[in-house]
Design a protein around this motif. Sequence first.
Motif, PDB file in Angstrom:
ATOM      1  N   ALA A 236       1.070  -1.092  -0.039  1.00  0.00           N
ATOM      2  CA  ALA A 236      -0.063   0.011  -0.051  1.00  0.00           C
ATOM      3  C   ALA A 236       0.856   1.251   0.073  1.00  0.00           C
ATOM      4  O   ALA A 236       1.942   1.364   0.691  1.00  0.00           O
ATOM      5  CB  ALA A 236      -0.767  -0.054   1.196  1.00  0.00           C
ATOM      6  N   HIS A 412     -14.282   1.025   1.606  1.00  0.00           N
ATOM      7  CA  HIS A 412     -13.075   0.219   1.785  1.00  0.00           C
ATOM      8  C   HIS A 412     -13.199  -0.876   2.726  1.00  0.00           C
ATOM      9  O   HIS A 412     -13.890  -0.406   3.856  1.00  0.00           O
ATOM     10  CB  HIS A 412     -11.677   0.839   1.621  1.00  0.00           C
ATOM     11  CG  HIS A 412     -11.687   1.904   0.490  1.00  0.00           C
ATOM     12  ND1 HIS A 412     -10.819   1.698  -0.340  1.00  0.00           N
ATOM     13  CD2 HIS A 412     -11.936   3.105   0.496  1.00  0.00           C
ATOM     14  CE1 HIS A 412     -10.689   2.614  -1.332  1.00  0.00           C
ATOM     15  NE2 HIS A 412     -11.578   3.665  -0.707  1.00  0.00           N
ATOM     16  N   ASP A 414     -10.946  -4.189   5.136  1.00  0.00           N
ATOM     17  CA  ASP A 414      -9.819  -4.999   5.269  1.00  0.00           C
ATOM     18  C   ASP A 414      -9.873  -6.148   4.528  1.00  0.00           C
ATOM     19  O   ASP A 414     -10.841  -6.500   3.716  1.00  0.00           O
ATOM     20  CB  ASP A 414      -9.599  -5.344   6.750  1.00  0.00           C
ATOM     21  CG  ASP A 414     -10.464  -5.905   7.485  1.00  0.00           C
ATOM     22  OD1 ASP A 414     -11.290  -6.786   6.825  1.00  0.00           O
ATOM     23  OD2 ASP A 414     -10.770  -5.662   8.665  1.00  0.00           O
ATOM     24  N   ASP A 415      -9.041  -7.095   4.613  1.00  0.00           N
ATOM     25  CA  ASP A 415      -8.875  -8.373   3.970  1.00  0.00           C
ATOM     26  C   ASP A 415      -9.471  -9.548   4.578  1.00  0.00           C
ATOM     27  O   ASP A 415      -9.402 -10.811   4.054  1.00  0.00           O
ATOM     28  CB  ASP A 415      -7.472  -8.691   3.504  1.00  0.00           C
ATOM     29  CG  ASP A 415      -6.628  -9.189   4.682  1.00  0.00           C
ATOM     30  OD1 ASP A 415      -7.166  -9.175   5.676  1.00  0.00           O
ATOM     31  OD2 ASP A 415      -5.450  -9.845   4.359  1.00  0.00           O
ATOM     32  N   GLU A 454     -11.426  -4.876  -0.624  1.00  0.00           N
ATOM     33  CA  GLU A 454     -10.012  -4.742  -0.137  1.00  0.00           C
ATOM     34  C   GLU A 454      -9.123  -4.489  -0.839  1.00  0.00           C
ATOM     35  O   GLU A 454      -7.714  -4.478  -0.712  1.00  0.00           O
ATOM     36  CB  GLU A 454      -9.653  -6.003   0.739  1.00  0.00           C
ATOM     37  CG  GLU A 454      -9.684  -7.301  -0.585  1.00  0.00           C
ATOM     38  CD  GLU A 454      -9.491  -8.422   0.062  1.00  0.00           C
ATOM     39  OE1 GLU A 454      -8.428  -9.224  -0.034  1.00  0.00           O
ATOM     40  OE2 GLU A 454     -10.493  -9.018   0.542  1.00  0.00           O
ATOM     41  N   PRO A 457      -5.769  -0.960   0.100  1.00  0.00           N
ATOM     42  CA  PRO A 457      -5.522  -0.818   1.315  1.00  0.00           C
ATOM     43  C   PRO A 457      -4.561   0.466   1.783  1.00  0.00           C
ATOM     44  O   PRO A 457      -3.763   0.719   0.685  1.00  0.00           O
ATOM     45  CB  PRO A 457      -4.617  -2.036   1.840  1.00  0.00           C
ATOM     46  CG  PRO A 457      -4.120  -2.384   0.336  1.00  0.00           C
ATOM     47  CD  PRO A 457      -5.036  -2.140  -0.651  1.00  0.00           C
ATOM     48  N   ASP A 460      -0.869  -2.162   6.399  1.00  0.00           N
ATOM     49  CA  ASP A 460      -0.877  -3.911   6.176  1.00  0.00           C
ATOM     50  C   ASP A 460      -2.241  -4.473   6.877  1.00  0.00           C
ATOM     51  O   ASP A 460      -2.557  -3.422   7.645  1.00  0.00           O
ATOM     52  CB  ASP A 460       0.250  -4.277   6.567  1.00  0.00           C
ATOM     53  CG  ASP A 460       0.501  -4.140   8.323  1.00  0.00           C
ATOM     54  OD1 ASP A 460       0.155  -5.188   8.766  1.00  0.00           O
ATOM     55  OD2 ASP A 460       0.671  -3.024   8.833  1.00  0.00           O
ATOM     56  N   ASN A 461      -2.433  -5.541   6.530  1.00  0.00           N
ATOM     57  CA  ASN A 461      -3.416  -6.202   7.053  1.00  0.00           C
ATOM     58  C   ASN A 461      -3.346  -7.071   8.278  1.00  0.00           C
ATOM     59  O   ASN A 461      -4.173  -8.066   8.860  1.00  0.00           O
ATOM     60  CB  ASN A 461      -4.478  -6.737   6.042  1.00  0.00           C
ATOM     61  CG  ASN A 461      -5.410  -5.789   5.637  1.00  0.00           C
ATOM     62  OD1 ASN A 461      -6.237  -5.352   6.022  1.00  0.00           O
ATOM     63  ND2 ASN A 461      -5.326  -5.686   3.992  1.00  0.00           N
ATOM     64  N   ARG A 467      -5.724  -3.055  10.037  1.00  0.00           N
ATOM     65  CA  ARG A 467      -7.092  -3.359   9.196  1.00  0.00           C
ATOM     66  C   ARG A 467      -8.061  -2.405   9.760  1.00  0.00           C
ATOM     67  O   ARG A 467      -8.888  -1.941   8.870  1.00  0.00           O
ATOM     68  CB  ARG A 467      -7.595  -4.801  10.000  1.00  0.00           C
ATOM     69  CG  ARG A 467      -6.770  -6.032   9.713  1.00  0.00           C
ATOM     70  CD  ARG A 467      -7.220  -7.296  10.058  1.00  0.00           C
ATOM     71  NE  ARG A 467      -7.344  -7.625  11.528  1.00  0.00           N
ATOM     72  CZ  ARG A 467      -6.274  -8.068  12.163  1.00  0.00           C
ATOM     73  NH1 ARG A 467      -5.162  -8.517  11.561  1.00  0.00           N
ATOM     74  NH2 ARG A 467      -6.224  -8.234  13.523  1.00  0.00           N
ATOM     75  N   ASN A 470      -7.660   0.493   7.450  1.00  0.00           N
ATOM     76  CA  ASN A 470      -7.986   0.109   5.829  1.00  0.00           C
ATOM     77  C   ASN A 470      -9.635  -0.092   5.704  1.00  0.00           C
ATOM     78  O   ASN A 470     -10.321   0.084   4.569  1.00  0.00           O
ATOM     79  CB  ASN A 470      -7.661  -1.400   5.515  1.00  0.00           C
ATOM     80  CG  ASN A 470      -6.146  -1.480   5.220  1.00  0.00           C
ATOM     81  OD1 ASN A 470      -5.757  -0.428   4.620  1.00  0.00           O
ATOM     82  ND2 ASN A 470      -5.638  -2.505   5.386  1.00  0.00           N
TER      83      ASN A 470
END
Length: 526
Positions: A236, A412, A414-415, A454, A457, A460-461, A467, A470
């Motif tokens: 990201a 948006h 998170d993953d 996702e 971002p 980082d997740n 998270r 994100n």
Amino acid sequence: MDITSHLTRTVSPAVLEDDHSPAKKNLLEQFYAIFAARLADNTTYDRFANESITLDDQAFYDRVWTDSSQRDQIARELAGKHDVDAIASRGLIAMAAPLAFYEIKSLAGSTPVPQFLSDNLASYQHHIPAWASTVLPGTMSASTAAADEPLADTVSTTTTAAQPQQEEQQGGFLKALLPIIGLIILSALAWALLRGCQENPEPVATPAMSQQVAGASNIEAASLRVATDENSELYACRMSVGDETLQTNVMAALTAAFGDEANKCRADVDDHFTVDMPVAAQLTTVLPILKSIPNTSMVIEGDTITVNTSDALALDQLIADLKAAAPAMKVQAERPLDLKDEIESSLFAATNAMKNLGDNPDPSDVARALSVQIINFGVDEATLPEVNKELLDQAAQIIAEVPDIKLLIVGHTDDQGSDDHNNELSRERAEAVKEYLVSQGADADKLATRGMGESEPIADNSTEQGRFHNRRIEFVVNDEPNSANDGMIISDNALDPDVNPLDSDNDDLLPDDDDATQDTAIDPAS
């Protein structure tokens, strides 16, 4: 925004470290209120407004109170009140002052610090003791003198009425009289606060608006947000810079560290941000350090680098390496997630940004102000939180009144969860925001929505904080030409970047009319 509570959460742990003494914690909390009241004075603040205050500058306290007798009085009174050794009290205060100053400046954002503290006097006034009237300037001292203790505990009204000359001769009349003066002018202060402490205040009957004065500075620090994935590749990237020169310099450093992956970095190039970045010259050293650790986030803003990673040992080494690479920067680990504080702070900052928009604001400024807020939807839900509605009410009015504004509301996630589910959830959340704005008077034709899931971002997740960052709603200007590395002004085509539809790479971010086979081997021509 409770300023003293915020400083107690953020500054006190750094000052006290492993010392969990409630007495010292309470001492610092009361000092923060006195300190804030002092900084609310323009004359005091102007003495060091242009200085670069380092976080370990313990002499800073001496520049806030230049009178040594006042410094001694503060340390002595706080020590006595909280049963702490006077020498220890002085040391705690000296350590806390520069840290508290930094946090207050961060909270104030583009609002001048004295104005910010005057506007929010009610959040810390009750912590200011009566004796502090003698160490606080002018109106501030008079208005806060009786805030912490009953009048009967601080002065005998009979004595001051019957023996004013004798008290003056003893040098105590002014100290005794100030609490009474505070009561007399308290209503006048409340009126002044409603005016927002502006040079050209709004009428009392209207909300106090912090109008931007022509030529006044509301510039934010240029920033860079970068994260790596599990393979230490660029995951990201987002920058906010004041001109193309700085953008070019940052991009060159990103390219040197991450190669062609740097091209995914989105940039907001706007004179709303500064044209310099204190760490710019060290980026070619700083970014490779970040790249060496997978699943890591870094935010550079002003003179501060904030980092986080899921590996605690790696985090300690990362901080040490960055401090060595950029010794002039403050390097810190991201704080544990405090959801309530994050939401409150974001709404406070967004409200200030909205107040500073002025008449007929630029759409990009409106989008930026609205994006500051955190809209914290419930898990797997798209019901708009009540706490955001007051700010969105203001936004609806602005959108209704500004004729040429068109905004894209982008959701948006998170993953966590499948791509399809996240795409749909993010779209539903964006739609929920739009529906509320329309219900409050905004023209539906001025608003569009996208659900990005996702796919974009900003952290980082692998960590809770990442998270959290994100999962967001962003507002961007719609129907504007899109330029390279400029993701803050988005056109419909910019969200479907399949520049070579005949190759084997499926580049579309979302399924759409021209791509019925997303995630298959072939991405057909439009």
